[in-house]
Structure formats: C-alpha cells, structure tokens
Design a protein around this motif. Structure first.
Motif, short mmCIF file in Angstrom:
data_model
loop_
_atom_site.label_atom_id
_atom_site.label_comp_id
_atom_site.label_asym_id
_atom_site.label_seq_id
_atom_site.Cartn_x
_atom_site.Cartn_y
_atom_site.Cartn_z
N VAL A 592 15.51 79.26 143.93
CA VAL A 592 15.38 80.18 142.80
C VAL A 592 16.47 81.25 142.83
O VAL A 592 17.07 81.57 141.81
N ALA A 593 16.71 81.83 144.00
CA ALA A 593 17.67 82.94 144.08
C ALA A 593 18.23 83.05 145.48
O ALA A 593 17.58 82.69 146.46
N ALA A 594 19.46 83.57 145.57
CA ALA A 594 20.10 83.84 146.86
C ALA A 594 20.50 85.31 146.88
O ALA A 594 21.16 85.79 145.95
N VAL A 595 20.08 86.03 147.92
CA VAL A 595 20.36 87.46 148.03
C VAL A 595 21.21 87.71 149.27
O VAL A 595 20.77 87.43 150.39
N PRO A 596 22.46 88.22 149.10
CA PRO A 596 23.28 88.54 150.28
C PRO A 596 22.86 89.89 150.87
O PRO A 596 22.56 90.83 150.12
N VAL A 597 22.79 89.98 152.20
CA VAL A 597 22.37 91.23 152.85
C VAL A 597 23.40 91.59 153.92
O VAL A 597 23.69 90.80 154.81
N GLN A 598 23.91 92.82 153.80
CA GLN A 598 24.87 93.31 154.78
C GLN A 598 24.15 94.08 155.88
O GLN A 598 24.47 93.94 157.06
#
Length: 808
Positions: A592-598
């Motif tokens: 559904v979705a991809a969230v990049p996290v730093q």
C-alpha cells in the motif's frame, strides 16, 4: 499346532500403547543421561566394553572398529554409526571438558569436519575415564543380563567423579530434551564436598565454590543471575561470547583477534559469516577475515580498514554472528528411572547417594574378602604350629579329598582351611613363613576394623568418599577456561559507524518487487529502461541513504521493516527481489505505501492509517522501530474484512481529507484522532455508507491545494481543498460531484496536484495512460469533471497514481 489368535482392537489404542512403549525406551535407554554417572546407555556401554577388553590408558591403542564391533555385538544392538559417533564425541576436546576416550587419527574438528572412518582411527580409554569404572569388579553396582543373555552389563558405572556436571550432556527424546553445560572438575568436586558437609547448603553457598559452567572452548559467560536461576530450578539463560581483543598494527590499522569462540559454535561457519558481512557490504570497515588457527591454538583475525571503529565493529559481530550466543540450561536427567528436571542441589544429592551406595558395596565386598582371607590365615598359622602332625595326616591319606577329610576330623579345620593347607606348596613350609602370616593377620584385622567402621558410621563413609574425590581433583583438575561476568552487557551499535554511507535509490513496485540501486547504475541508463514486469507500476521511488530505513505497509495492516543497507544491491535494469523472498505474506496481501525513515527518535512524527471502512489510527513513528524483523510485523489492527488504503506520515498538526467511492469527502484536523499503540484499531474517521468505501486519505499542506479526482467514467476534476468545509471526524462528509441518479460518478482515485508530478490511470482494456492535468480548469464541488477518456473504447478506470517527472 497352536491356533492363531486375533485381537480386535481400536487403532488409536494400539498406536497409543506402542508409542508409549517407544517413548519410554527413548527416554530411559537412549537420549537422556543418568543423574548418577552422567552417561547415556551408549556411552556407558562403550566405556565398559573398552574396560572389559583391557583397552585402557596404560595399554596400546586399538582400532576403533574393533571397539564398535564389541559394543554392538555384546551390549548395544544398534547401528555402528551411532556407536562410533558417540565414541568420537567422547574424544573431542572441544565438545567435552574432560575427554573419556583418547583417539589417534582424525576425530573431526571444531570446523564441523567429520571424523575419519572407524577403520582408520584407533582409541583407548583416557585416564580419567578409568575413574568412572574404578572398582566395578568389586560388586559396587548392579549388573543385568545383556540383550541376548550371553553376558552381563552394568546398569550404572561407579563414577568416582560427578561426570554429569563435569562433561555436561545434550539430547532430545520423546517429550523431553536436556541441555547441561560442562563444568570445572575441581569446582564440582568442591561443591559435592560442601554438600556432604552441609546438606542444607543453598545455591548461593554452592556458587562460592562452583562459579558456573566451564566450557572446553573457553569464552566468556555473562549473566550470573541466569546461572543462579538454572542451579535453583534446572532452567536458566546465559550469554556466551567469544574472547576477542583489538590489536594495533604498525601500519596504523587495527585488527580484531578472536582466540576463543562460544561452545558448540562451528568455527568455519563463523568465519564465513563474518566474511559474508564484508562481501555483502553489510558492514563497512573490514578489509579481510582470516582463519589463522594452527596447532598452537585457535586464532581468527579480522583486519580493519584505516580509521575503522574497531569497538563498534566488534559489537556488531557480537550482535549479528555466533561470536555471541544465548545458552539455555535444561537440566533433565534420569533419576530413579524417571526423567526429571533437576536443580544443582538435587544433582549433587543424586551423586552423593550413588557414591554412598558404591562405597558401601565396595566395603562389603572387601570385608567379605578380608574375612575369608583371615579365616584361611588362621588355619595356616594353626597348621604350621602342628606341622608334623598335619604332614603325617596328609601322608596317611589316599587322595586330596581324603586328606581334607582327615584334617577336618583330626584337627577341626574348616573345609576352606583344609583346602588351603593341602594346596600349600612345600617351599612355604619354613619357620620364617609364620612371621609373614602373623603380619598378614594383623593387617587383615586392621582392614576389617576399618571396613566395619565405614559400614557402621555415616561420617566415616563420607570421609572415604571425600578422600576419593580429593584424589581425583588433585590428579586431573586443570585451570578454569571460561571467564564469568556478572552482568549481560547490552550491545549498542551505532549503525552510521558500521554501514558505508551511500546515497542510493530504493524502488518498490505495486506487485512487491523491490531493489536498492546505486546512482552509478541509474546514471548508466540515464534513468531509462527501469526493470519492471509488464503491467506492474512503481509504488514508490525513494532517494535515500544506506543508513536509513524503509517501512513497507500492506493492505492487511502489516509492515516490513527494511534497513536500506540490508537490501540487495541490484542494477537499475534488473527486476529486483520480491518481498516474498524476505518474509512470508498472505496470497491476497498487497503493498500500500512505503515510508522512508531517517531517524525514528525525532519528536512529533506520526503515522496515520486510513482504512477502507473509514477507520483512522494515529501512532508515534518511534513505536515502529524494532530490533527483530525477520517476519511481517503488525502495524494496525484491521478488523472484519477491512483493509488499509493509505498510510500518511504527519507532524501531528496537519489536516486530513478522506474521500469515498461514492464521492463523499470529509476534512478534519488530525488532532481529533489521539495517538494510540501499534496494535490498536484506531477510531472512526468517517461515517461511510453501507455500500460505500474510502478510496483515499490525504494530508493537506494548505487549503489552497488542488485535488485531482478521477472517476470510473473517465471524468477528471480539479478542485480546491477549501471547497470541502473543515469539519470534525466520524461524519458522512459532503458530496463533491453533482449527484446523478442514472450512472452516478464513482471516484477511483485522488491525488494532490503538483507540477513536479505526472498523473497516470489504469484502464481495463488499454493499460496505463497519462492524464493531461495541466489543461484542467478549477471547478467547484457541485460540478462534474472533464471527460478525458473514452471509456467505451478503453474500458473503465481501475487505478490512479502519480509519478515524479524525473522518473520518466
């Protein structure tokens, strides 16, 4: 002939009975050690067979095949490989703390190499193994007939030291398993003596002399509390780590040198795993991994690059390789013919009780022998005092039997004494012999007194056991090999130090293909010829660093935790790796979705989940950081056939707009949904009609943003967000298309207008097609959209998405 008998029995009764018998056999007679001598039946039979054959420490080595044949033929009717493997293990000084079998030839290695075939190796009992068998010929233990009644075998060995604790044991049977670590011989003997001196001593008292396990491979044990718990209950967990040191080289570089590894870890696999981290670029800073082990000892060298963080790399190796492992005690042994989970005091008590029985039996045997000899000596002394009459009586007799009868009748000798007299050799009939007999009689008197004292005094009995144990300790105890540390050290890894920092591109497609690509590979193709299956499309393209993490969410409310540095480096033109190769997902589970996290620890960062049935859940981003991520993790509790349609990253102060298939829109502030835990279901975001469902959830930057709405009929409408009144959650919302009774508008997808993006739709019969959103004019919420696609020819619109212009 006897008539055949048939029993009509239910299959479950027969199976249950047979399996119960099989299980009982496996538990009692194969897989679990005896609490008294610490041996499994096959080990006991190997040692006893070698003892019987005289294959002991002070005799030459013999072919292993001969011993295996004797064991199988006389005591253990099983496969030769099972006997030989058990025999080999008893000879491996990296598996047992004190080897019981000495072997010439290849008996395997710590790298997991198999031993040579038994026809090539030679073996004999070790010196300490003889202590397990000492006095077995003095009726110290019970013997039973062997499997074919041709000879006898011992039920248990006398065991002059507590082998169960000294060499440990491992095994799996039906319903039971055992895992007892090896210990230091001297410490275990001290603990036994302490227990004999004070039967009420506690585990804390015992820990003052018996510090904890002592593995043959050395290493470091962490977790005194785990040792204490294991000794108190039989179960406990400790951490074993290899012994490593950081050395500085003349070149200015550093190297990590490992000289001891954890118990039962395969060295070759450990070295390969370390080298794989270097090859796969999962760990920056290692230039070479070498195994320099030779006959002087174990040595693994990890050579580091210049300016590498040696401490950080060592911590990473502890965390991600078998350089550090957990060890779980499970001290199960056969006690009184039953499998039992034993505490340390119970194991010591079982051994002490066994030794009392052994020493008592030995003393009774020696007492009988001494009394019999005393009786004979008395007869010989009496005979020497009347020697001439005795000789005359013997000379006057017809034969041996007559001579014995005459001696018994004339001088009142017993049968045993008469036998000894007539068997006496002539050279012993000298005057000097009487002194030797008198001396022997005195010694026998002393011995009998001593033995009676042992049999009649518990204190004296324990004193004899202690003397034997102290002799064994003095003869065989060596230095402790394993270091014990009280606390389990928490390993903290600074990933930015460990991972080579590199800007990369991560792409994820709708069908679940993902890859990490270097900018070099991207530029070589000028960003064209992206590898993707026909009919698939990009779900996300992320310009990201290898130190970052991607959270990939599915429609079932699960998520995948994907550190970028762990993703395989795949060329821009190649297809990529499917998520099913990383974790198992359900058949109908889609991305559904991809969230990049730093940075997970950043304040005021939230994930908002929007579901098809109008539920909204808000959770702090930091709650999605995990240490273990080998499987799909729960992101949101999705109930009753509902599914996630959008996942939004917010700062806690944004507005949300939810839009349904039937063209209803609801706009509200995200603050109306309180932050909840990871496994919560959330709150009602929108009151959706029974035949309707949410197609999209969006975060808004401004009320001046434009929405691009696409219907199933090919109509596209550009509308300002301010057309949707700001309301509160859990309401029906407003219609944003003109209501038609015949063939009404049904929204398929919604995106926020952005000049940096191109917009595409998927059509039933024509596949993907781009929309010319630049030509669209703004409309209010009461109007219809502009017909941009002839659905009669192309089929209805099924999906809508946007792609950044630089992605082509």
């Amino acid at each position: 002939m006897q008539a055949e008998k048939f029993h009509d029995l239910p299959l479950e009764d027969v199976m249950g009975d047979r399996f119960a018998r099989y299980s009982k056999y496996i538990i009692q007679d194969r897989a679990l050690p005896d609490a008294r001598d610490g041996l499994k039946p096959v080990q006991r039979r190997i040692l006893y067979s070698m003892y019987v054959e005289g294959n002991v420490q002070d005799k030459p080595f013999r072919k292993s095949a001969k011993t295996v044949g004797n064991v199988i033929g006389n005591y253990h009717p099983h496969g030769d490989s099972s006997v030989y493997e058990a025999m080999v293990r008893l000879s491996q000084d990296w598996k047992v703390r004190n080897v019981l079998v000495e072997m010439h030839g290849n008996n395997g290695s710590i790298d997991g190499d198999p031993a040579a075939a038994m026809r090539y190796t030679e073996a004999r009992l070790s010196a300490i193994a003889s202590e397990l068998l000492r006095d077995i010929d003095k009726q110290t233990v019970e013997f039973v007939p062997n499997f074919d009644d041709t000879s006898e075998e011992p039920v248990v060995l006398p065991a002059m030291f507590p082998s169960l604790l000294v060499n440990g044991s491992t095994g799996i049977s039906a319903g039971y398993a055992t895992e007892i670590p090896p210990h230091h011989l001297g410490e275990v003997i001290d603990a036994v003596i302490m227990r004999m001196d004070n039967s009420l001593c506690t585990v804390n008292d015992l820990l003052t002399v018996m510090k904890g396990p002592d593995f043959p491979t050395g290493g470091i044990i962490q977790g005194l509390e785990g040792i204490k718990k294991a000794y108190e209950t039989g179960r406990g967990k400790i951490i074993i780590r290899g012994k490593a040191a950081i050395e500085h080289m003349r070149s200015g570089k550093q190297q990590i040198v490992v000289t001891e590894i954890p118990y039962e870890v395969n060295k070759a696999n450990l070295v390969k795993k370390m080298d794989d981290l270097r090859i796969e670029k999962k760990l920056d800073g290692i230039s070479e991994v070498r195994d320099e082990t030779d006959r002087t000892g174990l040595r693994i060298v990890i050579e580091l690059k210049k300016d590498a963080n040696a401490e950080g790399i060592l911590n990473y190796l502890y965390k991600n390789t078998e350089l550090q492992i957990p060890y779980n005690f499970n001290m199960v042994a056969i006690h009184n013919r039953r499998p039992k989970l034993l505490s340390l005091p119970q194991i010591l008590d079982a051994y002490i009780a066994h030794q009392k029985e052994v020493v008592t039996n030995r003393s009774q045997y020696e007492l009988r022998k001494a009394q019999d000899r005393q009786h004979i000596v008395e007869g010989l002394m009496k005979a020497l005092s009347i020697l001439d009459e005795v000789i005359a009586a013997i000379r006057a007799s017809k034969d041996k039997r007559d001579a014995k009868d005459n001696l018994i009748a004339k001088f009142a000798f017993t049968e045993a004494q008469a036998e000894a007299i007539v068997s006496l050799q002539l050279y012993r009939l000298t005057n000097t012999d009487i002194t030797a007999l008198q001396k022997e009689a005195e010694e026998l008197n002393e011995k009998i007194k001593e033995l009676l004292l042992i049999l009649n005094s518990e204190k004296k009995l324990l004193q004899v056991i202690k003397t034997d144990l102290k002799r064994v300790k003095k003869t065989y105890a060596d230095e402790r090999r394993t270091l014990i540390e009280e606390e389990i050290e928490e390993i903290k890894i600074d990933m930015e130090v460990m991972i080579p920092q590199e800007d990369v591109i991560v792409t994820i497609t709708k069908e679940g293909y993902m890859k990490r690509t270097s900018w070099r590979s991207h530029n070589a193709s000028n960003g064209k010829d992206f590898g993707m299956k026909e009919g698939d499309r990009l779900l996300a393209r992320l310009d990201i660093n290898t130190t970052d993490t991607v959270l990939l969410f599915t429609n079932k409310g699960n998520y995948l935790y994907l550190p970028v540095y762990e993703m395989p480096d795949i060329r821009w033109k190649d297809l990529g790796q499917h998520v099913a190769n990383i974790v198992s997902l359900e058949k109908d589970e889609t991305m559904v979705a991809a969230v990049p996290v730093q940075n997970f620890e950043e304040d005021n960062r939230f994930l908002v989940f929007v579901t098809r049935n109008g539920m909204v859940k808000k959770t702090e981003l930091k709650q999605y950081k995990v240490q273990r991520y080998s499987r799909a993790l729960v992101a949101v509790n999705v109930k009753n056939g509902d599914e996630v349609v959008d996942v939004l990253l917010t700062d806690g102060n944004q507005e949300l707009v939810l839009i349904t298939h039937s063209a209803y829109a609801l706009r509200f502030h995200e603050g109306e949904a309180s932050a909840v835990g990871v496994r919560a279901a959330g709150v009602k975001g929108m009151n959706v009609k029974e035949d309707d469902y949410v197609v999209s959830g969006l975060t808004l930057q401004s009320a001046d943003d434009f929405l691009i709405l696409v219907t199933q009929r090919g109509g596209v409408k550009k509308m300002k967000v301010s057309e949707i009144e700001l309301s509160s959650r859990a309401k029906r919302g407003h219609l944003i298309f003109k209501e038609l009774k015949a063939n009404p508008y049904r929204i398929v997808g919604v995106e926020i207008a952005d000049d940096a993006y191109r917009m595409f739709v998927k059509l039933e019969r024509r596949g993907a097609e781009e929309l010319d959103i630049q030509s669209l004019k703004e409309k209010d919420r009461y109007s219809n959209g502009t017909l941009m696609i002839d659905v009669n020819e192309a089929g209805t619109v099924t999906e809508v998405w946007k792609v950044a212009k630089q992605e082509g």
